[in-house]
Motif scaffolding. Structure first.
Motif, PDB file in Angstrom:
ATOM      1  N   ASP A 146       1.024  -1.014  -0.165  1.00  0.00           N
ATOM      2  CA  ASP A 146       0.044  -0.088   0.179  1.00  0.00           C
ATOM      3  C   ASP A 146       0.943   1.241   0.274  1.00  0.00           C
ATOM      4  O   ASP A 146       1.941   1.380   0.785  1.00  0.00           O
ATOM      5  CB  ASP A 146      -1.167   0.076   1.264  1.00  0.00           C
ATOM      6  N   CYS A 147       0.370   2.584  -0.822  1.00  0.00           N
ATOM      7  CA  CYS A 147       1.129   3.374  -0.676  1.00  0.00           C
ATOM      8  C   CYS A 147       0.729   4.596   0.759  1.00  0.00           C
ATOM      9  O   CYS A 147      -0.704   4.797   0.572  1.00  0.00           O
ATOM     10  CB  CYS A 147       1.358   4.500  -2.018  1.00  0.00           C
ATOM     11  N   TRP A 148       1.648   5.043   1.309  1.00  0.00           N
ATOM     12  CA  TRP A 148       0.518   6.457   2.337  1.00  0.00           C
ATOM     13  C   TRP A 148       1.349   7.232   1.952  1.00  0.00           C
ATOM     14  O   TRP A 148       2.352   7.455   1.497  1.00  0.00           O
ATOM     15  CB  TRP A 148       1.492   5.892   3.667  1.00  0.00           C
ATOM     16  N   GLY A 155       5.694  10.983  -0.234  1.00  0.00           N
ATOM     17  CA  GLY A 155       4.604   9.265  -0.467  1.00  0.00           C
ATOM     18  C   GLY A 155       6.048   8.044   0.090  1.00  0.00           C
ATOM     19  O   GLY A 155       6.949   8.399  -0.148  1.00  0.00           O
ATOM     20  N   TYR A 156       5.402   7.264   0.440  1.00  0.00           N
ATOM     21  CA  TYR A 156       6.116   5.451   0.855  1.00  0.00           C
ATOM     22  C   TYR A 156       5.341   4.896   0.640  1.00  0.00           C
ATOM     23  O   TYR A 156       3.503   4.926   0.607  1.00  0.00           O
ATOM     24  CB  TYR A 156       6.279   5.849   2.880  1.00  0.00           C
ATOM     25  N   ILE A 157       5.517   3.508   0.227  1.00  0.00           N
ATOM     26  CA  ILE A 157       5.802   2.254  -0.117  1.00  0.00           C
ATOM     27  C   ILE A 157       5.059   1.318   1.073  1.00  0.00           C
ATOM     28  O   ILE A 157       6.628   1.074   1.117  1.00  0.00           O
ATOM     29  CB  ILE A 157       6.099   1.876  -1.511  1.00  0.00           C
ATOM     30  N   PHE A 177       9.547  -0.103   4.417  1.00  0.00           N
ATOM     31  CA  PHE A 177       8.514   0.810   4.263  1.00  0.00           C
ATOM     32  C   PHE A 177       9.490   1.845   3.663  1.00  0.00           C
ATOM     33  O   PHE A 177       9.630   2.008   4.573  1.00  0.00           O
ATOM     34  CB  PHE A 177       7.908   0.607   5.582  1.00  0.00           C
ATOM     35  N   SER A 178       9.161   2.331   2.558  1.00  0.00           N
ATOM     36  CA  SER A 178      10.776   2.757   1.485  1.00  0.00           C
ATOM     37  C   SER A 178       9.621   3.965   1.520  1.00  0.00           C
ATOM     38  O   SER A 178       8.399   4.345   0.907  1.00  0.00           O
ATOM     39  CB  SER A 178      10.994   1.706   0.819  1.00  0.00           C
ATOM     40  N   PHE A 179      10.769   5.176   1.238  1.00  0.00           N
ATOM     41  CA  PHE A 179      10.284   6.132   0.258  1.00  0.00           C
ATOM     42  C   PHE A 179      10.668   6.353  -0.664  1.00  0.00           C
ATOM     43  O   PHE A 179      11.199   5.825  -1.451  1.00  0.00           O
ATOM     44  CB  PHE A 179      11.135   7.175   0.534  1.00  0.00           C
ATOM     45  N   ILE A 180       9.157   6.794  -1.812  1.00  0.00           N
ATOM     46  CA  ILE A 180       9.269   6.762  -2.943  1.00  0.00           C
ATOM     47  C   ILE A 180       8.742   7.768  -4.165  1.00  0.00           C
ATOM     48  O   ILE A 180       7.794   9.231  -3.343  1.00  0.00           O
ATOM     49  CB  ILE A 180       7.936   5.391  -3.573  1.00  0.00           C
ATOM     50  N   GLU A 191       8.891  -0.570 -10.566  1.00  0.00           N
ATOM     51  CA  GLU A 191      10.403  -0.844 -10.892  1.00  0.00           C
ATOM     52  C   GLU A 191      10.660  -1.063  -9.599  1.00  0.00           C
ATOM     53  O   GLU A 191      11.377  -1.449  -8.724  1.00  0.00           O
ATOM     54  CB  GLU A 191      10.757   0.436 -11.404  1.00  0.00           C
ATOM     55  N   LYS A 192       9.687   0.404  -7.850  1.00  0.00           N
ATOM     56  CA  LYS A 192       9.938  -0.341  -6.845  1.00  0.00           C
ATOM     57  C   LYS A 192       9.969  -1.403  -6.638  1.00  0.00           C
ATOM     58  O   LYS A 192      11.579  -1.857  -5.524  1.00  0.00           O
ATOM     59  CB  LYS A 192       9.316   1.427  -6.453  1.00  0.00           C
ATOM     60  N   MET A 193       8.771  -2.060  -6.314  1.00  0.00           N
ATOM     61  CA  MET A 193       8.384  -3.313  -6.160  1.00  0.00           C
ATOM     62  C   MET A 193       9.390  -4.289  -6.468  1.00  0.00           C
ATOM     63  O   MET A 193      10.013  -5.085  -5.509  1.00  0.00           O
ATOM     64  CB  MET A 193       7.484  -3.262  -6.250  1.00  0.00           C
TER      65      MET A 193
END
Length: 503
Positions: A146-148, A155-157, A177-180, A191-193
């Motif tokens: 999920d994104c937050w 933005g974070y994923i 829990f990474s910054f995107i 790409e991030k996933m």
């Protein structure tokens, strides 16, 4: 210390706390005594905290060891800061340092940079443990994401792994829990996933991904299908979050609120409007002999189940609200008898969605096998109330059914397969449900489902290395096994293991 001579005539000292002996000749100075004092196991500090009782490995109660373990203290302190979200500067507060010095005068105070390094070391150690746990997991791994957005719009994923551990325990771990950075397009998310999955080395072991209904997630899934090694070419890869869809369905139905619901909302606002009204309401509750600890609930626009809880609490305190209406001339929003009847019907209608939401939101048990019976329950409930004589319920059910058909017009195949391997339901429940829903095309839809089920089973079974005759028979006779849905519980477990958790 007690001085005495040994058998050779050498002067020795005996510790009065631990009975340890060491040379005490004047030529040796006081070094031996100082070294022993630092390591003496019988040393007692002046604080009472050292006398707290604890249980040892055998379960017996004993005094806590008086030796102060500084490395263990730093690790506990670092974990406490991380767990309770304390600032790193916590270790530099004068009051905290005074407490530490009181508990152990010899304590070495650390700086915020030191404690930060300690936290990072613990993180690295725990990450290694998790990496080993994932490697030992015997089957594929299901992930949720999920994104937050933070209050500063960053933005974070998040990425969470769900898997079966080697000892058949249900495992769940947060992997990232990474910054995107923007833009949050499907390509950027994919790409991030992919990067996150490769960091853990599980990109070839993914079973499915559960996401909400954001349009960017759909394009992300299509991109990921080409990068990951998936079962059945990714036909069962994308799973939509059932709780999120259910929330959208109910929110659609609650867009037009009945007048009776509005009156209940005003009642709750009035009773909570001031301390005097709260006291008066509690007096009414005591007068009608109801329990006051439950309390009236106020709903909020962003959570549909808060509306249900508000109506449920109002029905519980119905007698108290009627008594308040009789004793307070300013209390003018209390529903009449017909409106109370409508509120009871609406509450009963929403209670089904509330129970299904709680079932879907469980974290201590698998939920895939709960999808089919609960979605069927919702579908039949909407169909029933679309022909209701109550105008409001009919309108609500019609609008909710439109949203339902958008996402759940057809049953999810992979979720239907999960219910087949539930000993409480088996294939007979799927057959009954398809006839109930699809009616004239039920036989065609059921045959299509069976073909997909057998194909998926054979794909797993053929890739499972084993030398047992039992396995070879199961591969050849997959339809027969699924039709029987296993006459014994152990057969269910075996087939389920081969289907979902074998590589």
């Amino acid at each position: 210390m007690i001085d005495e001579l040994d058998s050779l005539g050498t002067m020795q000292s005996k510790c009065m706390k631990c009975d340890a002996k060491y040379i005490a000749e004047s030529s040796h100075g006081t070094g031996n005594m100082l070294r022993h004092i630092r390591s003496c196991k019988g040393k007692v500090y002046r604080d009472i905290g050292q006398m707290i009782l604890q249980s040892n490995a055998s379960g017996a109660v004993e005094n806590r060891p008086s030796t102060f373990m500084f490395d263990e203290f730093r690790e506990i302190l670092a974990l406490a800061i991380a767990r309770h979200n304390l600032p790193l500067q916590f270790v530099e507060y004068e009051g905290i340092r005074a407490v530490f010095s009181y508990l152990c005068p010899e304590v070495k105070h650390v700086s915020r940079r030191t404690i930060k390094n300690d936290i990072m070391k613990i993180h690295a150690k725990e990450k290694t443990k998790l990496d080993e746990l994932l490697k030992r997991a015997p089957g594929r791994i299901a992930i949720t994401s999920d994104c937050w957005s933070s209050i500063t719009t960053d933005g974070y994923i998040s990425l969470t792994a769900h898997f079966i551990e080697k000892n058949w325990r249900l495992g769940k771990r947060v992997l990232a829990f990474s910054f995107i950075p923007p833009p949050h397009t499907g390509a950027a998310l994919a790409e991030k996933m992919t990067c996150l999955l490769k960091q853990w080395g599980i990109e070839k072991r993914i079973a499915s991904i559960t996401l909400d209904n954001a349009s960017s997630n759909d394009s992300m899934v299509e991109t990921l299908k080409y990068d990951l090694d998936l079962v059945s070419n990714g036909d069962y890869f994308h799973v939509r979050c059932c709780a999120h869809i259910l929330n959208l369905i109910v929110q659609e139905g609650l867009k037009e609120i009945d007048d009776a619901v509005l009156k209940v909302r005003e009642c709750v606002k009035y009773c909570k409007g001031s301390q005097g009204r709260k006291q008066k309401f509690l007096q009414c509750v005591q007068h009608v002999s109801l329990e006051s600890s439950r309390g009236l609930r106020q709903d909020v626009p962003t959570r549909w189940n808060s509306t249900y809880m508000m109506l449920d609490s109002a029905l519980f305190y119905k007698k108290a609200l009627l008594h308040m209406k009789a004793t307070d001339a300013n209390f003018v929003h209390c529903p009449n008898s017909d409106e109370w009847n409508r509120i009871e019907k609406i509450c009963k209608f929403l209670s089904v969605f509330h129970e299904v939401t709680l079932a879907f939101s469980g974290t201590k048990y698998p939920t895939s096998n709960l999808y089919f019976p609960n979605v069927l329950k919702v579908r039949l409930l909407l169909k029933e109330h679309m022909g209701s004589a109550d105008r409001f319920l009919k309108t609500m059910a019609t609008k909710m059914n439109e949203k339902f058909e958008k996402y759940w017009s057809d049953f999810s195949t992979i979720m239907a397969i999960a219910v087949v391997f539930d000993p409480r339901y088996k294939l007979q429940v799927v057959e009954w449900a398809y006839k109930k829903v699809y009616e004239q095309t039920a036989d065609f839809e059921l045959e299509l489902f069976k073909n997909k089920l057998f194909s998926l089973y054979n794909e797993y079974a053929s890739s499972t290395p084993t030398s047992t005759t039992k396995h070879d028979e199961n591969v050849r006779n997959a339809p027969a096994i699924v039709d029987q849905a296993s006459d014994s519980y152990m057969e269910v477990i075996y087939t389920l293991k081969v289907l979902f958790f074998s590589i």
